[in-house]
Design an enzyme around this catalytic site. Structure first.
Site, PDB file in Angstrom:
ATOM      1  CE  LYS A 110      -5.874   5.007  -0.892  1.00 53.04           C
ATOM      2  NZ  LYS A 110      -7.192   4.349  -0.777  1.00 53.04           N
ATOM      3  CE  LYS A 157      -5.866  -2.585  -1.536  1.00 53.20           C
ATOM      4  NZ  LYS A 157      -5.985  -1.252  -0.916  1.00 53.20           N
ATOM      5  CG  ASN A 205     -12.685  -2.766  -0.086  1.00 50.44           C
ATOM      6  OD1 ASN A 205     -13.029  -1.773   0.549  1.00 50.44           O
ATOM      7  ND2 ASN A 205     -11.871  -2.712  -1.119  1.00 50.44           N
ATOM      8  CD  GLU A 231      -9.174  -5.290   2.336  1.00 48.85           C
ATOM      9  OE1 GLU A 231      -8.949  -6.506   2.365  1.00 48.85           O
ATOM     10  OE2 GLU A 231      -9.272  -4.642   1.279  1.00 48.85           O
ATOM     11  CB  SER A 232     -12.177   0.726   2.460  1.00 51.80           C
ATOM     12  OG  SER A 232     -11.301   0.224   1.500  1.00 51.80           O
TER      13      SER A 232
END
Length: 272
Positions: A58, A118, A188, A218-219
């Site tokens: 990313k 994604k 998330n 996630e995250s």
């Protein structure tokens, strides 16, 4: 006040219509990747010789701005897998995350492993596109889709041989969208409307996810100790991007993170 997710979806809708005109679905189906069998992310996440990490590439995000502009997808993706990642997540959204479809194709060409596309999927066309660029898994975000639409897109993805990761942020999204077409359920920890991160969201929801699905968090996972804690709560996979990408060599950051995680896991086992 318009939230970030709504803004992304409005742009995405226009983008998809443009791409349909430029690259019709029939053209995408002629890709060399389209008939190829996919690699199961679900199976790789459960492999004992892997870390359970889906390592992400990313360049930027709406909340952090530019994270790492100097990205070699070839070097980072190979390095992630050598470090012990279970799979790759490649951002293909351009406007908000600085990604592109070619990033995923590059990762595909250099790695035999499951790859997640994604992106913010709202249309069957994007699922055909995902298969045509070499993806194995697509992401469906519950906050972005009505339940009936999410189910339809999941069914379509399965018909193409792709696995489906559904992402939720709260109990309502989870309960409204659980159905057999899903393979992986991700929680998330980042609220996509305000981009605020709270790891407790995962801890609160993990027990509510049925055992039929591989569970991932996630995250916001910035410490191997937190990953171990989440694993002990019942998570089998972890999507980590920013923590690695903020390093000048993300693949080296991933290697050190995974080594530390295995050390903590081993130490904990020995003391129990």
């Amino acid at each position: 006040m318009e939230n970030i997710l709504d803004k992304i979806l409005a742009v995405k809708k226009q983008e998809v219509e443009r791409r349909k005109e430029l690259f019709p679905a029939k053209l995408l189906e002629e890709s060399i990747y389209f008939p190829s069998p996919t690699v199961s992310m679900k199976k790789y996440l459960l492999r004992p010789d892997k870390s359970g990490i889906i390592a992400e590439i990313k360049r930027k995000s709406p909340s952090k701005g530019v994270i790492n502009p100097n990205v070699s997808v070839e070097r980072i993706s190979i390095g992630y897998m050598q470090a012990g990642a279970s799979g790759l997540s490649i951002l293909t959204d351009s406007e908000f995350f600085g990604g592109k479809n070619e990033d995923l194709t590059t990762a595909r060409n250099f790695n035999f492993c499951p790859i997640l596309r994604k992106d913010f999927i709202i249309d069957e066309y994007q699922i055909i596109e995902a298969k045509s660029i070499g993806a194995d898994v697509i992401l469906l975000i519950a906050a972005a889709l009505p339940p009936k639409r999410l189910k339809g897109l999941a069914q379509f993805a399965k018909s193409l041989g792709l696995e489906v990761l559904m992402e939720v942020h709260n109990e309502e999204e989870l309960l409204n969208n659980i159905h057999p077409e899903l393979d992986i359920v991700g929680v998330n920890n980042r609220d996509l409307k305000r981009f605020v991160t709270d790891i407790n969201i995962s801890k609160e929801l993990v027990a509510k996810i049925p055992e039929d699905y591989v569970k991932i968090s996630e995250s916001g996972i910035s410490d191997p100790a937190v990953m171990l804690e989440l694993k002990e709560c019942g998570f089998e996979g972890f999507l980590i991007g920013e923590q690695f990408m903020k390093e000048s060599r993300p693949e080296v950051g991933a290697k050190h993170f995974i080594e530390r995680f295995h050390f903590l896991e081993k130490t904990k086992t020995q003391t129990v």
